[in-house]
Design a protein around this motif. Structure first.
Motif, PDB file in Angstrom:
ATOM      1  N   GLY A 395       0.914  -1.203   0.015  1.00  0.00           N
ATOM      2  CA  GLY A 395       0.036   0.135   0.050  1.00  0.00           C
ATOM      3  C   GLY A 395       0.670   1.214   0.049  1.00  0.00           C
ATOM      4  O   GLY A 395       0.065   2.209  -0.242  1.00  0.00           O
ATOM      5  N   ARG A 396       2.091   1.145   0.272  1.00  0.00           N
ATOM      6  CA  ARG A 396       3.075   2.334  -0.070  1.00  0.00           C
ATOM      7  C   ARG A 396       3.693   2.446  -1.332  1.00  0.00           C
ATOM      8  O   ARG A 396       3.584   1.531  -2.266  1.00  0.00           O
ATOM      9  N   ARG A 397       4.327   3.773  -1.541  1.00  0.00           N
ATOM     10  CA  ARG A 397       4.885   3.892  -2.827  1.00  0.00           C
ATOM     11  C   ARG A 397       6.158   3.100  -2.827  1.00  0.00           C
ATOM     12  O   ARG A 397       6.913   2.721  -2.054  1.00  0.00           O
ATOM     13  N   MET A 398       6.248   2.652  -4.032  1.00  0.00           N
ATOM     14  CA  MET A 398       7.245   1.893  -4.638  1.00  0.00           C
ATOM     15  C   MET A 398       8.695   2.648  -4.825  1.00  0.00           C
ATOM     16  O   MET A 398       8.558   3.895  -5.604  1.00  0.00           O
ATOM     17  N   PRO A 399       9.709   2.443  -3.976  1.00  0.00           N
ATOM     18  CA  PRO A 399      10.850   3.351  -4.418  1.00  0.00           C
ATOM     19  C   PRO A 399      11.496   3.346  -5.726  1.00  0.00           C
ATOM     20  O   PRO A 399      11.444   2.325  -6.208  1.00  0.00           O
ATOM     21  N   ASP A 400      12.042   4.382  -6.135  1.00  0.00           N
ATOM     22  CA  ASP A 400      12.595   4.423  -7.541  1.00  0.00           C
ATOM     23  C   ASP A 400      14.053   3.987  -7.472  1.00  0.00           C
ATOM     24  O   ASP A 400      15.048   4.646  -7.680  1.00  0.00           O
ATOM     25  N   LEU A 401      13.969   2.362  -7.391  1.00  0.00           N
ATOM     26  CA  LEU A 401      15.399   1.920  -7.231  1.00  0.00           C
ATOM     27  C   LEU A 401      16.326   1.822  -8.450  1.00  0.00           C
ATOM     28  O   LEU A 401      15.513   1.666  -9.585  1.00  0.00           O
ATOM     29  N   ASP A 402      17.451   1.655  -8.576  1.00  0.00           N
ATOM     30  CA  ASP A 402      18.280   1.298  -9.567  1.00  0.00           C
ATOM     31  C   ASP A 402      18.411  -0.262  -9.747  1.00  0.00           C
ATOM     32  O   ASP A 402      19.203  -0.828  -8.765  1.00  0.00           O
ATOM     33  N   LEU A 403      17.932  -0.779 -10.596  1.00  0.00           N
ATOM     34  CA  LEU A 403      17.746  -2.213 -10.903  1.00  0.00           C
ATOM     35  C   LEU A 403      18.798  -2.580 -11.844  1.00  0.00           C
ATOM     36  O   LEU A 403      19.346  -1.845 -12.728  1.00  0.00           O
ATOM     37  N   VAL A 404      19.182  -4.036 -11.701  1.00  0.00           N
ATOM     38  CA  VAL A 404      20.047  -4.470 -12.695  1.00  0.00           C
ATOM     39  C   VAL A 404      19.401  -5.471 -13.388  1.00  0.00           C
ATOM     40  O   VAL A 404      18.722  -6.558 -12.733  1.00  0.00           O
ATOM     41  N   THR A 405      18.960  -5.391 -14.882  1.00  0.00           N
ATOM     42  CA  THR A 405      18.309  -6.620 -15.465  1.00  0.00           C
ATOM     43  C   THR A 405      19.366  -7.227 -16.451  1.00  0.00           C
ATOM     44  O   THR A 405      20.579  -6.809 -17.073  1.00  0.00           O
ATOM     45  N   ALA A 406      18.915  -8.046 -17.100  1.00  0.00           N
ATOM     46  CA  ALA A 406      19.682  -8.930 -18.204  1.00  0.00           C
ATOM     47  C   ALA A 406      20.070  -8.053 -19.161  1.00  0.00           C
ATOM     48  O   ALA A 406      21.139  -8.120 -19.915  1.00  0.00           O
ATOM     49  N   ASN A 407      19.274  -6.950 -19.424  1.00  0.00           N
ATOM     50  CA  ASN A 407      19.336  -5.984 -20.481  1.00  0.00           C
ATOM     51  C   ASN A 407      20.009  -4.520 -19.935  1.00  0.00           C
ATOM     52  O   ASN A 407      20.000  -3.504 -20.718  1.00  0.00           O
ATOM     53  N   GLY A 408      20.641  -4.554 -18.941  1.00  0.00           N
ATOM     54  CA  GLY A 408      21.348  -3.948 -18.711  1.00  0.00           C
ATOM     55  C   GLY A 408      20.541  -2.891 -17.077  1.00  0.00           C
ATOM     56  O   GLY A 408      19.374  -3.328 -16.774  1.00  0.00           O
ATOM     57  N   PRO A 409      21.196  -1.830 -16.682  1.00  0.00           N
ATOM     58  CA  PRO A 409      20.535  -1.064 -15.763  1.00  0.00           C
ATOM     59  C   PRO A 409      19.439  -0.338 -15.824  1.00  0.00           C
ATOM     60  O   PRO A 409      18.797   0.009 -17.047  1.00  0.00           O
ATOM     61  N   LEU A 410      18.393  -0.219 -14.910  1.00  0.00           N
ATOM     62  CA  LEU A 410      17.032   0.127 -15.318  1.00  0.00           C
ATOM     63  C   LEU A 410      16.528   0.586 -13.846  1.00  0.00           C
ATOM     64  O   LEU A 410      16.524   0.222 -12.814  1.00  0.00           O
ATOM     65  N   ARG A 411      15.730   1.965 -14.040  1.00  0.00           N
ATOM     66  CA  ARG A 411      15.080   2.714 -12.930  1.00  0.00           C
ATOM     67  C   ARG A 411      13.755   2.049 -12.558  1.00  0.00           C
ATOM     68  O   ARG A 411      12.945   2.070 -13.807  1.00  0.00           O
TER      69      ARG A 411
END
Ligand SMILES: Cc1cc2nc3c(=O)[nH]c(=O)nc-3n(C[C@H](O)[C@H](O)[C@H](O)COP(=O)(O)OP(=O)(O)OC[C@H]3O[C@@H](n4cnc5c(N)ncnc54)[C@H](O)[C@@H]3O)c2cc1C
Length: 496
Positions: A395-411
């Motif tokens: 129920g809370r806001r999702m933080p804007d994390l810096d993710l790592v994916t198979a296709n590279g970094p992603l916010r």
């Protein structure tokens, strides 16, 4: 008769944001606005709080606002500044930007989307039936829609015509607000006397090292509190001159006003945000004192809560009952804004005992825990919709994390630009399957290595997966299994 799936009455900040959200959801939307253009005669609201900047960032348009405004620590409570620079958000600040610019930028964004705006005409009434609403316009035409949303401000015709109660509190104080030229250079800044707080500033300003720096000359923004609550009629230059003389002993030779208005601390909230095919958002649903600068922010966030829900109902992917979650979630948020503005108005009254109380509250707010809690409330970062018991993220806001994916970094926020839900799998890649909802929700396998920290709450346990709604709020938190995931998907995005 022209037809739209949704008609919005009013192209203020709330109506514009809702139009954009609906267009992103693929909905045919028409907006009826009485003003000939987006121009406002005065500057009105002063800016955006952190959560609203985040919400705009979720759509990829925050930079348009940030590049035109002044980033600053704007959160405060009853005049006590609340610094959020240590908050876990990409935007640990607010933005000084007048409402006329906010509306212009929002209208620019809406103009890039498939939205029809009917200007220079008012919504004058409507007839609601089983299959739709006939919306009457002041030019004698009608529009046919499945839903009508009143984003038509505090005096909302839609709210009144629907017979929706607007209970609350009458004003206890009023102020004149104006933009004028002055023959003499005025004493800029705030002043307090027996009537309350007054201020003189410039429309054009910069913030340097946290301090407001006004440009020389130019239009003066006047705010004078009246000794008694003024009438509802439009104030005149003469009344403004008398108001200034009563406080400053001079009117500084005011002339050429571009805008004179009166605002009060009238505090009211619509008893229902939905009545069948009619919905309310923004000032049409809640009015209160401008102290704390929360009105526009609350309206924009109403729109972002409603948009994706209404889009799914119109497209028949979700049942109509989803619309009731709009009232259930947003009514308590504005009710809290109403209460905190009433508390602030009371604390700002000119009285020695109230001043002593204000000093006491100021002392309390200088302590870290109260500062963090109140700052999270005033900046909109602490909102939690009641989605039941569970992980603190629910129920809370999702933080804007810096993710790592198979296709590279992603916010994370980049995934929300199209206002589509996201299932973020942070556990074993391929460990979750949402094939039946593949046309509605994105499934992203990603890794995140940092801490999970929420405003006011601090660190929380890292989840194995999160289901993020298009408005950026977390609808489900995974513990390494998919328990509850199907239910959450069905609740928020309809049956497979
Ligand atoms: C002095 C002052 C300072 C403020 N400061 C802040 C601040 O710093 N931060 C903040 O968040 N908020 C602030 N606010 C509040 C903010 O201005 C409002 O909350 C905000 O404008 C609400 O947006 P809205 O779109 O819901 O309504 P509105 O801005 O009122 O827009 C309603 C729109 O509907 C149109 N309309 C009305 N009736 C009809 C009709 N029948 N048919 C067609 N069109 C119609 C109007 O022309 C208008 O464009 C302040 C307000 C004041 C008065």
């Amino acid at each position: 008769m022209a037809e739209h799936a949704v008609v919005i009455a009013g192209a203020g900040p709330t109506g514009l944001m809702l139009a954009g959200e609906l267009a992103l959801g693929g909905v045919d939307v028409g907006v009826v606005e009485q003003r000939a253009s987006q121009d406002l005669p005065g500057s009105r609201a002063g800016g955006l709080h952190s959560r609203t900047i985040e919400v705009l960032d979720q759509r990829g348009i925050a930079d348009r606002f940030l590049s035109e405004g002044q980033v600053a620590q704007v959160a405060g409570f009853a005049g006590v500044s609340l610094d959020i620079s240590d908050f876990p958000t990409r935007h640990p600040y607010g933005l000084g930007l007048w409402q006329n610019h906010i509306e212009r930028i929002l209208a620019g964004w809406v103009g890039e989307l498939a939205v029809t705006i009917y200007r220079r005409r008012q919504v004058t009434g409507f007839a609601q039936g089983d299959s739709g609403v006939d919306v009457e316009l002041s030019d004698g035409q009608s529009l046919r829609a499945e839903y009508l949303v009143g984003c038509d401000g505090g005096r909302s015709l839609v709210r009144k015509a629907a017979g929706i109660e607007f209970p609350g509190w009458d004003p206890t104080t009023s102020s004149l607000l104006a933009e004028v030229e002055m023959a003499e250079e005025p004493e800029l800044g705030m002043r307090r006397n027996a009537f309350g707080i007054h201020s003189l500033g410039k429309v054009e300003y910069e913030i340097r090292d946290g301090e407001v720096v006004y440009t020389d000359g130019g239009t003066v923004r006047v705010m004078v509190t009246e000794p008694d609550v003024g009438p509802t009629s439009e104030p005149t230059l003469r009344q403004l001159s008398e108001g200034l003389i009563a406080v400053y002993g001079t009117d500084y030779g005011i002339h050429s006003p571009t805008w004179i208005t009166r605002f009060t601390d009238m505090t009211r909230q619509a008893a229902a945000y939905r009545q069948g095919r009619i919905l309310l958002a923004g000032d049409a649903a809640h009015v209160h004192s401008p102290v704390g600068g929360q009105g526009l922010n609350t309206g924009v966030q109403d729109a972002v809560n409603l948009g994706w829900k209404l889009a799914q109902v119109v497209q028949r992917t979700a049942p109509e009952s989803l619309l009731d979650t709009y009232h259930a979630e947003r009514h308590p948020v504005a009710a809290r804004v109403l209460r905190n503005t009433m508390a602030q108005v009371a604390l700002m009254r000119a009285d020695d005992r109230i001043e002593a109380l204000r000093d006491t509250v100021s002392d309390l707010l200088s302590m870290d825990e109260p500062r963090r809690r109140f700052a999270a409330m005033m900046s909109g970062l602490d909102i939690q919709y009641d989605l039941g018991e569970g992980h603190p993220l629910l129920g809370r806001r999702m933080p804007d994390l810096d993710l790592v994916t198979a296709n590279g970094p992603l916010r994370v926020f980049a995934l929300l630009h199209d206002a589509r839900p996201v299932l973020l799998n942070l556990g074993e890649p391929g460990g979750l399957d949402i094939t039946p909802w593949a046309d509605r929700a994105q499934l992203i396998d990603a890794k995140y290595v940092g801490d999970w920290e929420l405003p006011a709450l601090g660190q929380v346990a890292a989840p194995a997966a999160v289901l993020i709604r298009p408005d950026g709020y977390v609808a489900w938190v995974g513990d390494g299994t998919d328990t509850g995931l199907r239910d959450a998907l069905t609740t928020w995005f309809g049956s497979p």
